[in-house]
Design an enzyme around this catalytic site. Structure first.
Site, PDB file in Angstrom:
ATOM      1  N   THR A  59       0.829  -1.202   0.000  1.00 21.62           N
ATOM      2  CA  THR A  59       0.000   0.000   0.000  1.00 21.62           C
ATOM      3  C   THR A  59       0.865   1.254   0.000  1.00 21.62           C
ATOM      4  OG1 THR A  59      -1.650  -1.237   1.249  1.00 21.62           O
ATOM      5  CG2 THR A  59      -1.938   1.133   1.154  1.00 21.62           C
ATOM      6  N   TYR A 148       4.942 -12.595   5.040  1.00 21.25           N
ATOM      7  CA  TYR A 148       3.843 -12.053   4.238  1.00 21.25           C
ATOM      8  C   TYR A 148       3.620 -13.008   3.067  1.00 21.25           C
ATOM      9  CZ  TYR A 148       1.273  -8.397   1.583  1.00 21.25           C
ATOM     10  OH  TYR A 148       0.348  -7.666   0.880  1.00 21.25           O
ATOM     11  N   LYS A 176       1.357 -12.206   7.969  1.00 18.18           N
ATOM     12  CA  LYS A 176       0.261 -11.502   7.312  1.00 18.18           C
ATOM     13  C   LYS A 176      -0.268 -12.452   6.252  1.00 18.18           C
ATOM     14  CE  LYS A 176      -1.117  -7.528   4.535  1.00 18.18           C
ATOM     15  NZ  LYS A 176      -0.699  -6.272   3.831  1.00 18.18           N
ATOM     16  N   ILE A 218      -4.144  -6.440   8.945  1.00 16.48           N
ATOM     17  CA  ILE A 218      -3.366  -5.350   8.357  1.00 16.48           C
ATOM     18  C   ILE A 218      -4.174  -4.919   7.142  1.00 16.48           C
ATOM     19  CG2 ILE A 218      -1.172  -4.651   7.339  1.00 16.48           C
ATOM     20  CD1 ILE A 218       0.183  -6.883   8.882  1.00 16.48           C
TER      21      ILE A 218
END
Length: 310
Positions: A59, A148, A176, A218
């Site tokens: 992001t 992740y 994540k 998240i």
């Protein structure tokens, strides 16, 4: 193999890994990092019920940032929020293990609490390769590591068998989870070690992940209606499913709207229109939202503003 060097024990960092984490956008203006807008954003979100910030991740348009910009970003955010107020996780990615080891050395003294490290992209290594890659990074990292897993971006899925072996590493604190496979996620939630945190990164499926047992999320969508997303996390953790679902229903369609074109362009447009950042600018190959989506976002901003004022 370089000897293990851990200055921040996993157990301490793992205590932060719950509730709502915000993967902060990186504001740009005229092609440059917009530090004025960045600091405004940080002040705004530091006053809301979030549990941590992730910087320079997907992001945050990390792949478009120069190393010097990432450093400036991290130090500006820490300066704005101060020490001890909110934990910061630095996003790292890449398919060159040696280069990432160099990055870990370069960022070792930065004012962060942990790293969020994605699976290598494009090269599509084997499960053994993924395990060795993350083990080598965790061995060297001076801050705990959050894995992740996001196969639809990287082209490779970190399976649960390799994941569980990595979960035993003393410097890997959690995950994540963007596997987009609920069966895989449920299996991992059932089998994970007690001190291995799992945060959902799938905005549209966050409620289901929390009910299944994830520790938090998240969530890029939480740039908007931040307090509502935080309430969903808190209520789900308390076992108040009906109340969590009621709050979730008020933002569920919002998550789809904010991802209806490539992120973070819709989020940046919203933040620009509401005065939190000075420009909706993104860096190529990302582009700003279409005129059609801009009109839809404006209508939703007006609707939510009217509701909150009522």
């Amino acid at each position: 193999m370089t000897e293990l060097r851990i200055s921040h024990p996993r157990s301490g960092f793992q205590n932060f890994l719950h509730g709502l984490w915000l993967p902060l956008v990186t504001p740009f203006r005229n092609g440059e990092l917009d530090e004025v807008s960045l600091r405004r954003l940080v002040r705004h979100y530091a006053g809301l019920p979030i549990n941590g910030l992730v910087l320079a991740a997907t992001t945050g348009e990390s792949l478009t940032l120069e190393a010097s910009e990432t450093e400036r970003l991290v130090f500006a955010v820490r300066d704005e929020i101060g020490a001890g107020h909110l934990p910061i996780c630095l996003g790292l990615s890449g398919s060159n293990t040696r280069a990432l080891l160099d990055t870990l050395a370069r960022t070792a003294a930065w004012p962060i609490e942990g790293y969020l490290i994605s699976c290598p992209y494009y090269s599509r290594p084997s499960q053994r390769g993924l395990q060795l890659h993350f083990s080598a990074l965790a061995d060297r990292a001076d801050h705990p590591v959050l894995l992740y897993n996001i196969p639809y971006r990287t082209g490779v899925n970190l399976g649960n068998e390799a994941m569980l072996r990595l979960a035993d590493h003393p410097n890997i604190a959690g995950l994540k989870d963007c596997s987009a496979d609920r069966d895989q996620s449920l299996d991992l939630l059932r089998r994970r070690p007690q001190n291995f945190a799992i945060l959902s990164g799938e905005d549209a499926q966050c409620y289901e992940a929390l009910i299944d047992g994830a520790d938090g999320g998240i969530l890029a969508s939480a740039h908007v209606e931040t307090a509502v997303f935080a309430q969903v996390c808190k209520l789900a953790a308390a076992g108040e499913r009906d109340a969590a679902l009621a709050r979730w229903r008020s933002v569920a369609e919002l998550t789809r709207l904010l991802f209806s074109e490539p992120s973070p362009a819709p989020i940046k447009y919203w933040l620009w229109r509401t005065g939190l950042i000075a420009s909706a600018e993104v860096r190529l190959p990302m582009t700003e939202v279409s005129a059609e989506l801009a009109a839809r976002l404006d209508l939703e901003i007006q609707r939510r503003t009217a509701v909150s004022a009522a």
